[in-house]
Design an enzyme around this catalytic site. Structure first.
Site, PDB file in Angstrom:
ATOM      1  N   HIS A   6     -11.196 -16.729  36.773  1.00 29.47           N
ATOM      2  CA  HIS A   6     -12.224 -15.691  36.803  1.00 29.47           C
ATOM      3  C   HIS A   6     -13.307 -16.059  37.805  1.00 29.47           C
ATOM      4  CE1 HIS A   6     -13.259 -18.609  33.655  1.00 29.47           C
ATOM      5  NE2 HIS A   6     -14.517 -18.405  34.020  1.00 29.47           N
ATOM      6  N   HIS A  35     -17.343 -15.308  38.689  1.00 26.93           N
ATOM      7  CA  HIS A  35     -18.614 -14.837  38.145  1.00 26.93           C
ATOM      8  C   HIS A  35     -19.382 -14.084  39.232  1.00 26.93           C
ATOM      9  CE1 HIS A  35     -18.726 -17.730  34.601  1.00 26.93           C
ATOM     10  NE2 HIS A  35     -17.845 -18.348  35.383  1.00 26.93           N
TER      11      HIS A  35
HETATM   12  P1  5GP Z   1     -16.273 -20.817  33.081  1.00 24.70           P
HETATM   13  O1  5GP Z   1     -14.900 -21.013  32.474  1.00 24.70           O
HETATM   14  O2  5GP Z   1     -16.214 -20.263  34.478  1.00 24.70           O
HETATM   15  O3  5GP Z   1     -17.117 -22.041  33.003  1.00 24.70           O
HETATM   16  O4  5GP Z   1     -17.062 -19.747  32.241  1.00 24.70           O
HETATM   17  C1  5GP Z   1     -16.569 -19.040  31.167  1.00 24.70           C
HETATM   18  C2  5GP Z   1     -17.532 -17.895  30.906  1.00 24.70           C
HETATM   19  O5  5GP Z   1     -16.992 -17.076  29.897  1.00 24.70           O
HETATM   20  C3  5GP Z   1     -18.942 -18.290  30.461  1.00 24.70           C
HETATM   21  O6  5GP Z   1     -19.889 -17.745  31.380  1.00 24.70           O
HETATM   22  C4  5GP Z   1     -19.083 -17.685  29.070  1.00 24.70           C
HETATM   23  O7  5GP Z   1     -20.368 -17.187  28.840  1.00 24.70           O
HETATM   24  C5  5GP Z   1     -18.042 -16.586  29.091  1.00 24.70           C
HETATM   25  N1  5GP Z   1     -17.427 -16.283  27.816  1.00 24.70           N
HETATM   26  C6  5GP Z   1     -17.005 -17.160  26.865  1.00 24.70           C
HETATM   27  N2  5GP Z   1     -16.433 -16.518  25.840  1.00 24.70           N
HETATM   28  C7  5GP Z   1     -16.465 -15.194  26.147  1.00 24.70           C
HETATM   29  C8  5GP Z   1     -16.006 -14.016  25.470  1.00 24.70           C
HETATM   30  O8  5GP Z   1     -15.445 -14.064  24.377  1.00 24.70           O
HETATM   31  N3  5GP Z   1     -16.206 -12.823  26.114  1.00 24.70           N
HETATM   32  C9  5GP Z   1     -16.833 -12.744  27.321  1.00 24.70           C
HETATM   33  N4  5GP Z   1     -16.985 -11.531  27.867  1.00 24.70           N
HETATM   34  N5  5GP Z   1     -17.287 -13.839  27.980  1.00 24.70           N
HETATM   35  C10 5GP Z   1     -17.105 -15.041  27.403  1.00 24.70           C
END
Ligand code: 5GP
Length: 142
Positions: free
Chosen positions: A103, A105
């Site tokens: 993903h 951001h």
């Molecule tokens: P990364 O893996 O890039 O560090 O970030 C994962 C992102 O997913 C975080 O910004 C967190 O806030 C978001 N996140 C975690 N769980 C959920 C969820 O259940 N739904 C959504 N929409 N975002 C989520």
């Protein structure tokens, strides 16, 4: 590197097993709001095809995610009257990745306003619903 886990949270969202605040979908990409936004309108863009991160994602899917990222960033600038956009993308735990479906951001920024720390606070559902509606409409109109 570990194999792709089809039970990660974002895979469940893509399959419709968990809810999300969707802002965009096409045949190869899907985008929804981060529920713990670092700034209002914080959006995540994913390829629909399984990929853990950029290290195992087919280049065409990655290129498509980049195109969708640009489209959403342009719409977010307008609809949220942003002064800039921060784009982040993390790979593997050591790279800051927490959810293991690729993903990107997209974080709308206002001049002089710091981002909140990652995953610091869950936004209210009604706030997320309203922001998603506005952003989805702006993307559809673009
Ligand atoms: P990364 O893996 O890039 O560090 O970030 C994962 C992102 O997913 C975080 O910004 C967190 O806030 C978001 N996140 C975690 N769980 C959920 C969820 O259940 N739904 C959504 N929409 N975002 C989520």
């Amino acid at each position: 590197m570990h194999a792709y886990d089809p039970n990660n949270i974002f895979a469940k969202i893509l399959r419709g097993e968990l809810p999300c605040y969707k802002v965009y979908e096409d045949d190869r990409a899907f985008a929804f709001l981060d529920i713990m936004p670092r700034a209002p309108g914080h959006t995540l863009v994913l390829p629909k095809a399984p990929a853990r991160n950029i290290l195992d994602c087919p280049a065409d899917d990655l290129a498509h995610v980049a195109k969708v990222t640009q489209k959403i960033a342009q719409a977010a600038m307008k609809v949220f009257a942003a002064d800039g956009i921060t784009v982040q993308q993390f790979n593997e735990g050591a790279g800051g990745q927490v959810v293991f479906h690729l993903h990107v951001h997209i974080i709308p920024r206002k001049a002089g306003v710091m981002m909140k720390p990652p995953a610091s606070e869950k936004e209210k559902p009604d706030v997320l619903a309203e922001l998603a509606k506005k952003l989805a409409a702006a993307i559809a109109a673009s």
